[in-house]
Design a protein around this motif. Sequence first.
Motif, PDB file in Angstrom:
ATOM      1  N   ILE A 110       0.940  -0.791   0.008  1.00  0.00           N
ATOM      2  CA  ILE A 110       0.064  -0.380   0.120  1.00  0.00           C
ATOM      3  C   ILE A 110       1.006   1.409  -0.049  1.00  0.00           C
ATOM      4  N   TRP A 111       2.109   1.216   0.654  1.00  0.00           N
ATOM      5  CA  TRP A 111       2.661   2.529   0.855  1.00  0.00           C
ATOM      6  C   TRP A 111       3.834   2.461  -0.409  1.00  0.00           C
ATOM      7  N   ALA A 112       4.304   1.348  -1.414  1.00  0.00           N
ATOM      8  CA  ALA A 112       4.594   1.919  -2.088  1.00  0.00           C
ATOM      9  C   ALA A 112       3.500   2.509  -3.636  1.00  0.00           C
ATOM     10  N   ALA A 113       2.111   1.559  -3.424  1.00  0.00           N
ATOM     11  CA  ALA A 113       1.112   2.585  -4.704  1.00  0.00           C
ATOM     12  C   ALA A 113       1.310   3.910  -3.719  1.00  0.00           C
ATOM     13  N   LEU A 114       1.208   4.341  -2.812  1.00  0.00           N
ATOM     14  CA  LEU A 114       0.750   5.941  -2.515  1.00  0.00           C
ATOM     15  C   LEU A 114       2.269   6.722  -2.707  1.00  0.00           C
ATOM     16  N   ARG A 115       3.640   5.791  -2.301  1.00  0.00           N
ATOM     17  CA  ARG A 115       4.370   6.033  -2.688  1.00  0.00           C
ATOM     18  C   ARG A 115       5.393   7.123  -4.403  1.00  0.00           C
ATOM     19  N   ALA A 116       4.489   5.903  -5.560  1.00  0.00           N
ATOM     20  CA  ALA A 116       4.083   5.726  -6.122  1.00  0.00           C
ATOM     21  C   ALA A 116       3.066   6.999  -6.988  1.00  0.00           C
ATOM     22  N   ALA A 117       2.469   7.306  -6.223  1.00  0.00           N
ATOM     23  CA  ALA A 117       1.506   8.141  -6.703  1.00  0.00           C
ATOM     24  C   ALA A 117       1.169   9.965  -6.405  1.00  0.00           C
ATOM     25  N   LYS A 118       2.927   9.903  -5.650  1.00  0.00           N
ATOM     26  CA  LYS A 118       2.809  11.236  -4.987  1.00  0.00           C
ATOM     27  C   LYS A 118       1.585  11.364  -4.038  1.00  0.00           C
ATOM     28  N   ALA A 119       1.718  10.037  -3.573  1.00  0.00           N
ATOM     29  CA  ALA A 119       0.548  10.465  -1.792  1.00  0.00           C
ATOM     30  C   ALA A 119       1.425   9.919  -0.502  1.00  0.00           C
ATOM     31  N   GLU A 120       2.338  10.093  -0.660  1.00  0.00           N
ATOM     32  CA  GLU A 120       2.881   9.402   0.558  1.00  0.00           C
ATOM     33  C   GLU A 120       2.994  10.155   1.677  1.00  0.00           C
ATOM     34  N   ASP A 121       3.815  11.268   1.456  1.00  0.00           N
ATOM     35  CA  ASP A 121       3.959  12.286   3.060  1.00  0.00           C
ATOM     36  C   ASP A 121       2.378  13.051   3.184  1.00  0.00           C
ATOM     37  N   PHE A 122       1.494  13.131   2.226  1.00  0.00           N
ATOM     38  CA  PHE A 122       0.504  13.512   2.865  1.00  0.00           C
ATOM     39  C   PHE A 122      -0.131  12.566   4.086  1.00  0.00           C
ATOM     40  N   VAL A 123      -0.525  11.254   3.511  1.00  0.00           N
ATOM     41  CA  VAL A 123      -1.154  10.025   4.110  1.00  0.00           C
ATOM     42  C   VAL A 123      -0.490   9.700   5.780  1.00  0.00           C
ATOM     43  N   ARG A 124       1.108   9.527   5.220  1.00  0.00           N
ATOM     44  CA  ARG A 124       2.108   9.696   6.322  1.00  0.00           C
ATOM     45  C   ARG A 124       1.758  10.944   8.129  1.00  0.00           C
ATOM     46  N   GLU A 125       0.976  12.593   7.213  1.00  0.00           N
ATOM     47  CA  GLU A 125       0.912  13.615   7.962  1.00  0.00           C
ATOM     48  C   GLU A 125      -0.953  13.240   8.581  1.00  0.00           C
ATOM     49  N   MET A 126      -1.024  11.835   8.196  1.00  0.00           N
ATOM     50  CA  MET A 126      -2.457  11.998   8.820  1.00  0.00           C
ATOM     51  C   MET A 126      -1.909  11.292   9.904  1.00  0.00           C
ATOM     52  N   PRO A 127      -3.109  11.030  11.025  1.00  0.00           N
ATOM     53  CA  PRO A 127      -3.514  11.093  12.526  1.00  0.00           C
ATOM     54  C   PRO A 127      -3.352   9.522  12.736  1.00  0.00           C
ATOM     55  N   ARG A 183     -16.917  10.420   1.200  1.00  0.00           N
ATOM     56  CA  ARG A 183     -16.560  10.665  -0.568  1.00  0.00           C
ATOM     57  C   ARG A 183     -15.159  11.558  -0.452  1.00  0.00           C
ATOM     58  N   GLY A 184     -14.429  10.901   0.236  1.00  0.00           N
ATOM     59  CA  GLY A 184     -12.829  11.748   0.688  1.00  0.00           C
ATOM     60  C   GLY A 184     -13.295  12.659   1.164  1.00  0.00           C
ATOM     61  N   VAL A 185     -14.455  13.374   2.199  1.00  0.00           N
ATOM     62  CA  VAL A 185     -14.370  15.058   2.651  1.00  0.00           C
ATOM     63  C   VAL A 185     -13.318  15.229   3.514  1.00  0.00           C
ATOM     64  N   ARG A 186     -12.296  14.360   3.606  1.00  0.00           N
ATOM     65  CA  ARG A 186     -11.425  15.454   4.512  1.00  0.00           C
ATOM     66  C   ARG A 186      -9.841  15.681   3.629  1.00  0.00           C
ATOM     67  N   LEU A 187      -9.839  15.433   2.151  1.00  0.00           N
ATOM     68  CA  LEU A 187      -9.009  14.931   1.594  1.00  0.00           C
ATOM     69  C   LEU A 187      -9.270  17.206   0.424  1.00  0.00           C
ATOM     70  N   SER A 188      -8.757  16.701  -0.211  1.00  0.00           N
ATOM     71  CA  SER A 188      -8.443  18.164  -1.434  1.00  0.00           C
ATOM     72  C   SER A 188      -9.259  17.418  -2.188  1.00  0.00           C
ATOM     73  N   GLY A 189      -9.052  17.882  -3.503  1.00  0.00           N
ATOM     74  CA  GLY A 189      -9.334  16.788  -4.884  1.00  0.00           C
ATOM     75  C   GLY A 189      -7.882  16.701  -4.841  1.00  0.00           C
ATOM     76  N   GLY A 190      -7.567  17.001  -4.530  1.00  0.00           N
ATOM     77  CA  GLY A 190      -5.159  16.303  -5.572  1.00  0.00           C
ATOM     78  C   GLY A 190      -4.969  15.523  -5.021  1.00  0.00           C
ATOM     79  N   GLN A 191      -5.651  15.357  -3.159  1.00  0.00           N
ATOM     80  CA  GLN A 191      -5.368  14.399  -2.606  1.00  0.00           C
ATOM     81  C   GLN A 191      -6.039  12.960  -3.323  1.00  0.00           C
ATOM     82  N   ARG A 192      -8.055  13.342  -3.327  1.00  0.00           N
ATOM     83  CA  ARG A 192      -8.420  12.262  -3.934  1.00  0.00           C
ATOM     84  C   ARG A 192      -8.329  11.607  -5.179  1.00  0.00           C
ATOM     85  N   GLN A 193      -7.038  12.478  -5.494  1.00  0.00           N
ATOM     86  CA  GLN A 193      -7.201  12.662  -7.497  1.00  0.00           C
ATOM     87  C   GLN A 193      -6.241  10.977  -6.707  1.00  0.00           C
TER      88      GLN A 193
END
Length: 191
Positions: free
Chosen positions: A101-118, A128-138
């Motif tokens: 999962i982390w590898a997929a997040l890293r490849a999608a440039k999502a790892e950093d913001f997910v690591r900052e989540m609680p 519907r991903g209300v806690r995310l920005s549009g770019g984070q959802r993508q």
Amino acid sequence: DDDVLADISLEIPAKSMVAFVGSSGAGKSTMVDVLAGLLRPRAGQISLNDTPYEKINLSDLRSRIGYVTQESVIFDDSVANNVSLWQYGDSENSPAMADRIWAALRAAKAEDFVREMPAGIETRLGDRGVRLSGGQRQRIAIARELFRQPELLILDEATSALDSESEAVIQKSIEAMKGKITVVIIAHRLS
């Protein structure tokens, strides 16, 4: 009754990146539907490695295709379940699953913001991903498709509804895929 596309001949080499760019109604989505085996051409032939689609198991073909649209579906569940779609076990009890999962997040440039989540990948994203920005959802949607390890990734206007900063981040994640998988991009704008 008229053909949407006519007199088209193209070759998309494996692990290359191709973009279909044009105005609405130009046939971009129709071309991708043909590539994905969702539509069959009335004339001519489409082949994968010299094998005509008629001789390919379309279910198998489609299982090797990842598809991201501009309207990403995010479930009211954890990041891990949104990426893995509950198919591969419990990420909390499986280090290998968490790594994937982390590898997929890293490849999608999502790892950093997910690591900052609680709770990291166990953080719930809300309806519907209300806690995310549009770019984070993508980026979560792209990570979901990369988790599946497709041979072909189709991005259908995947950045059209985003601000320029989010679009730039997603473009970096797309650029990082060059040479690793085949990527087909549908866009109204060349940028």
